[in-house]
Design an enzyme around this catalytic site. Structure first.
Site, PDB file in Angstrom:
ATOM      1  N   ASN A  14       7.894  25.253  17.536  1.00 61.46           N
ATOM      2  CA  ASN A  14       8.708  26.470  17.587  1.00 61.46           C
ATOM      3  C   ASN A  14      10.132  26.155  18.012  1.00 61.46           C
ATOM      4  O   ASN A  14      10.426  25.055  18.505  1.00 61.46           O
ATOM      5  CB  ASN A  14       8.143  27.462  18.620  1.00 61.46           C
ATOM      6  CG  ASN A  14       6.777  27.987  18.269  1.00 61.46           C
ATOM      7  OD1 ASN A  14       6.439  28.142  17.100  1.00 61.46           O
ATOM      8  ND2 ASN A  14       5.987  28.276  19.295  1.00 61.46           N
ATOM      9  N   ALA A  45       4.292  20.625  19.678  1.00 56.95           N
ATOM     10  CA  ALA A  45       5.457  19.743  19.722  1.00 56.95           C
ATOM     11  C   ALA A  45       5.770  19.314  21.149  1.00 56.95           C
ATOM     12  O   ALA A  45       6.122  18.154  21.401  1.00 56.95           O
ATOM     13  CB  ALA A  45       6.659  20.451  19.094  1.00 56.95           C
ATOM     14  N   GLU A 139      -2.445  27.574  19.152  1.00 56.51           N
ATOM     15  CA  GLU A 139      -1.335  28.234  18.468  1.00 56.51           C
ATOM     16  C   GLU A 139      -1.333  28.012  16.957  1.00 56.51           C
ATOM     17  O   GLU A 139      -0.349  28.342  16.295  1.00 56.51           O
ATOM     18  CB  GLU A 139       0.000  27.793  19.073  1.00 56.51           C
ATOM     19  CG  GLU A 139       0.260  28.385  20.446  1.00 56.51           C
ATOM     20  CD  GLU A 139       1.649  28.096  20.968  1.00 56.51           C
ATOM     21  OE1 GLU A 139       2.093  28.825  21.869  1.00 56.51           O
ATOM     22  OE2 GLU A 139       2.308  27.132  20.509  1.00 56.51           O
ATOM     23  N   GLY A 225      -2.160  22.092  42.207  1.00 54.13           N
ATOM     24  CA  GLY A 225      -2.643  20.829  41.668  1.00 54.13           C
ATOM     25  C   GLY A 225      -3.557  21.016  40.475  1.00 54.13           C
ATOM     26  O   GLY A 225      -3.307  21.832  39.596  1.00 54.13           O
ATOM     27  N   ASP A 251      11.934  26.286  36.601  1.00 51.40           N
ATOM     28  CA  ASP A 251      11.449  26.876  35.354  1.00 51.40           C
ATOM     29  C   ASP A 251      10.150  26.168  34.989  1.00 51.40           C
ATOM     30  O   ASP A 251      10.135  24.953  34.772  1.00 51.40           O
ATOM     31  CB  ASP A 251      12.504  26.698  34.248  1.00 51.40           C
ATOM     32  CG  ASP A 251      12.100  27.328  32.923  1.00 51.40           C
ATOM     33  OD1 ASP A 251      10.989  27.883  32.836  1.00 51.40           O
ATOM     34  OD2 ASP A 251      12.893  27.254  31.970  1.00 51.40           O
ATOM     35  N   ASP A 257       2.120  21.990  29.001  1.00 54.69           N
ATOM     36  CA  ASP A 257       2.141  21.107  27.833  1.00 54.69           C
ATOM     37  C   ASP A 257       2.514  19.688  28.238  1.00 54.69           C
ATOM     38  O   ASP A 257       1.969  18.717  27.701  1.00 54.69           O
ATOM     39  CB  ASP A 257       3.152  21.626  26.814  1.00 54.69           C
ATOM     40  CG  ASP A 257       2.806  23.006  26.297  1.00 54.69           C
ATOM     41  OD1 ASP A 257       1.609  23.353  26.296  1.00 54.69           O
ATOM     42  OD2 ASP A 257       3.728  23.741  25.903  1.00 54.69           O
ATOM     43  N   SER A 296      13.404  19.322  29.678  1.00 54.49           N
ATOM     44  CA  SER A 296      13.116  19.001  31.072  1.00 54.49           C
ATOM     45  C   SER A 296      12.178  17.808  31.228  1.00 54.49           C
ATOM     46  O   SER A 296      11.956  17.342  32.340  1.00 54.49           O
ATOM     47  CB  SER A 296      12.491  20.221  31.770  1.00 54.49           C
ATOM     48  OG  SER A 296      11.169  20.459  31.313  1.00 54.49           O
TER      49      SER A 296
END
Length: 304
Positions: A14, A45, A139, A225, A251, A257, A296
């Site tokens: 996406n 991804a 997804e 954790g 964030d 993921d 990130s």
């Protein structure tokens, strides 16, 4: 440097449209955001990038549209050396996620599937054999997930997020099943045929998932954790709790993921599930200290 180990991710890609704001709006409410950004995302991804950055030779199999978003969606994967030869480019729109992030790093996400909805059984089967550790999410269409499991040549890491209906036989081929605490309760209800979500503690839910036939389960617990459960020959699960790395979260988008992709990379390298989950927790902790999902993810493993 990438290793010779193989991780194959079949899943979504996406473009994330992320709005940063002081607090998330309530139903029917408008809130002024401070800023927004367009970045690559999609659970598949994201996990592919994390696996590559964690040291695995990685391939991503998915679909993008013929719009300008396609280049954004795949850009960081290409830079990281993820193989993209079996990504489909179709007529239509690339998938989009609309993300709101508040000052406490909580988020809400709406996903428009776009090209990801084309990843049905025929498209996945046409891709051929899926080598190494296979990673899947929720997804893409359920038929595509089943076809990928059937084409797997190695262990299957199933991160069924979002939770969709999947036949018991396919759920039970996960080794491990990787979910958060809410997803774990949803999948348990699905397996048990219950309309009620269990309020049992996570170790009990993990044992019950193993009782239903899943060989191993990893439940991520955010700031608490993770929990790893491995079903023994007697049916009892050996449960290990892994503490969280204490960081200041900015964030949390894409952190789950990052965990799943890093976990798969370490499993492909021959680590035990507990060792791989420990590394994945440290990897994911680095990601929540910066904004965005893929942006990130750590480009160096020196601090791990």
């Amino acid at each position: 440097m990438a290793s010779t180990t193989q991780v194959t991710i079949v899943g979504s890609s996406n473009v994330d449209i992320t709005a940063l704001m002081n607090r998330l709006p309530g139903p029917g409410e408008t809130v002024l955001a401070d800023s927004y950004r367009l970045t690559p995302g999609g659970k598949g991804a994201n996990q592919a990038l994390a696996a590559a950055l964690a040291g695995a030779r990685t391939e991503f199999i998915g679909a993008v549209g013929n719009d300008p978003h396609a280049e954004i969606a795949l850009g960081q994967l290409a830079e990281a050396g993820v193989a993209l030869d079996r990504v489909k480019h179709i007529e239509g729109a690339t998938g989009v996620a609309i993300i709101s992030v508040d000052a406490k790093a909580e988020n809400s996400i709406a996903v428009i599937s776009g090209a990801n909805s084309s990843m049905e059984a025929a498209a996945v089967t046409a891709a051929g054999a899926l080598e190494g550790v296979l990673v899947l999410q929720g997804e893409i269409p359920e038929s595509g997930i089943r076809a990928a499991i059937d084409a797997a040549t190695g262990p299957i890491v199933l991160n069924l997020a979002p939770v969709i209906d999947l036949d018991r036989d396919y759920l039970c081929r996960a080794n491990p099943l990787v979910v958060n605490e809410h997803e774990a309760a949803l999948i348990l209800a699905q397996l048990e045929g219950s309309k009620e979500l269990s309020t049992d503690p996570e170790p009990v839910i993990a044992q019950r998932l193993c009782d239903e036939g899943i060989a191993s389960v990893v439940i991520t617990l955010g700031g608490e954790g993770a929990l790893v459960a491995v079903r023994g020959t007697d049916g009892a699960a050996e449960i290990t709790t892994l503490p969280a790395v204490k960081v200041t979260a900015v964030d949390t988008t894409g952190a789950g993921d990052a965990f799943t992709g890093a976990l798969a990379a370490r499993l492909a390298a021959g680590e035990t599930l507990i060792e791989a989950a420990g590394f994945a927790g440290r990897f994911a902790a680095l990601t929540v200290q910066e904004h965005g999902a893929q942006a990130s993810y750590p480009r160096s493993l020196n601090n791990l």
